[in-house]
Design an enzyme around this catalytic site. Structure first.
Site, short mmCIF file in Angstrom:
data_model
loop_
_atom_site.label_atom_id
_atom_site.label_comp_id
_atom_site.label_asym_id
_atom_site.label_seq_id
_atom_site.Cartn_x
_atom_site.Cartn_y
_atom_site.Cartn_z
N GLU A 109 0.83 -1.21 0.00
CA GLU A 109 0.00 0.00 0.00
C GLU A 109 0.86 1.26 0.00
OE1 GLU A 109 -4.06 -1.02 2.30
OE2 GLU A 109 -2.25 -1.62 3.37
N GLU A 129 -3.90 -9.50 3.40
CA GLU A 129 -4.76 -9.28 4.56
C GLU A 129 -5.89 -10.29 4.67
OE1 GLU A 129 -2.91 -5.26 3.58
OE2 GLU A 129 -3.78 -6.93 2.45
#
Length: 255
Positions: A109, A129
Site C-alpha cells: 500500500e 490481509e
C-alpha cells in the site's frame, strides 16, 4: 527513528528503518506522516524516493501490535493509519518507490502511494490481509484498483497471493524491474532528473492526473485547464519557452 528523511541533490529519501522487516507499527505510521509533510514543505526537496533498504521494502503491518487491538481501538486508529499513507500520496512532487525484497500488505500500500515503482528482480508484492480475515486498510482496495483495474485488484485482494516482480510488471503494479543491487540507484536517478525540472509544472501535472482519476472527465478537464493557464504566470514557463525558441527542445534549465 523508524523512518528518516535524507536529502541530497534535490532528492529526499524517505527511508524505513525498522529491522528486520520494516513492519509498519503505529509509531512508524505516525513518523511517516510527519516526514511526508516535511518533504512537502521543504523547498530543497524537489522529488522523493521511498526506500526500505537493500533487503526489504516493508513486510506489512505489525501483526503482534494489531492482534491486541479490538474494534473500538481500530475504529480510533484506522483513520490515522490511512492519513499517514495519504500524506505520502499527496506529496506534490514526483515520488518513486524503490522496492526491494517484500512489499506486502501495508508495504504494498505504501508503494501504491508513489507515482512510479521500480522493483528488484527478486521482489515480491501482495495484499495478504484476507489470510488474516481482514481486507487492506491503508488504501489498498482503492489505490490498487485504480492502478491495475478492479478485476486484477480483486484477484490479488481475494486470494492474498504474492506476485513476483515479473508478474507485477505485467499487471502494471510496478513500472520497471532491475537487478536488486541497482534498485535504489535507478530510483534516485529517476527522482534526481525530475528534481531538475519545473517544480510548479510537475506539481500541476501530478494534481491534474490524480484529481482526474477521482472525478468525472469534465471536472478533470476543468482542473487541467486551470493549471494549464495558471502556469503561464510562472517564471519556469517563460524560461522553458524562451529556451525552446532559442535552442530547441529539452535545453531549458529550471533551477
Amino acid at each position: 527513528m523508524t523512518v528518516n528523511l535524507e536529502v541530497a541533490e534535490g532528492v529526499g529519501t524517505l527511508r524505513l528503518d525498522r529491522p528486520p522487516m520494516n513492519a509498519l507499527d503505529v509509531a512508524t505510521q505516525d513518523r511517516l506522516k510527519e516526514l511526508a509533510e516535511e518533504a512537502t514543505r521543504r523547498d530543497d526537496v524537489r522529488a522523493v524516493v521511498l526506500y526500505g533498504g537493500e533487503k526489504v521494502f516493508a513486510a506489512g503491518a505489525d501483526i503482534k501490535e494489531m492482534q491486541v487491538m479490538d474494534h473500538t481501538a481500530m475504529v480510533l486508529r484506522s483513520r490515522a493509519l490511512q492519513d499517514s499513507f495519504t500524506a505520502v500520496a499527496r506529496i506534490p512532487k514526483p515520488v518513486v518507490a524503490a522496492v526491494t525484497g517484500y512489499a506486502l500488505g501495508g508495504g504494498c500500500e505504501l508503494a501504491l502511494c508513489a507515482d512510479y515503482r521500480i522493483a528488484a528482480e527478486d521482489a515480491k508484492l501482495g495484499q495478504p490481509e484476507i489470510l488474516l480475515g481482514l481486507i487492506p486498510g491503508a488504501g489498498g482496495t482503492q489505490r490498487l484498483a485504480r492502478l491495475i483495474g478492479p478485476s486484477r485488484a480483486k484477484d490479488l485482494i481475494f486470494t492474498g497471493r504474492m506476485v513476483k516482480a515479473d508478474e507485477a510488471l505485467s499487471l502494471g503494479l510496478v513500472d520497471r524491474v532491475v537487478p536488486a543491487g541497482e534498485v535504489y540507484a535507478r530510483a534516485h536517478a529517476w527522482a534526481a532528473k525530475l528534481a531538475q525540472g519545473p517544480a510548479l509544472a510537475l506539481r500541476a501535472a501530478k494534481e491534474a492526473v490524480d484529481t482526474g482519476l477521482e472525478t468525472d472527465i469534465e471536472t478533470g478537464l476543468a482542473v487541467e485547464r486551470t493549471w494549464f493557464a495558471g502556469l503561464f504566470a510562472t517564471e519556469d514557463r517563460e524560461r522553458g519557452m524562451r529556451s525552446f525558441v532559442a535552442e530547441g527542445p529539452g535545453k531549458a534549465k529550471f533551477l
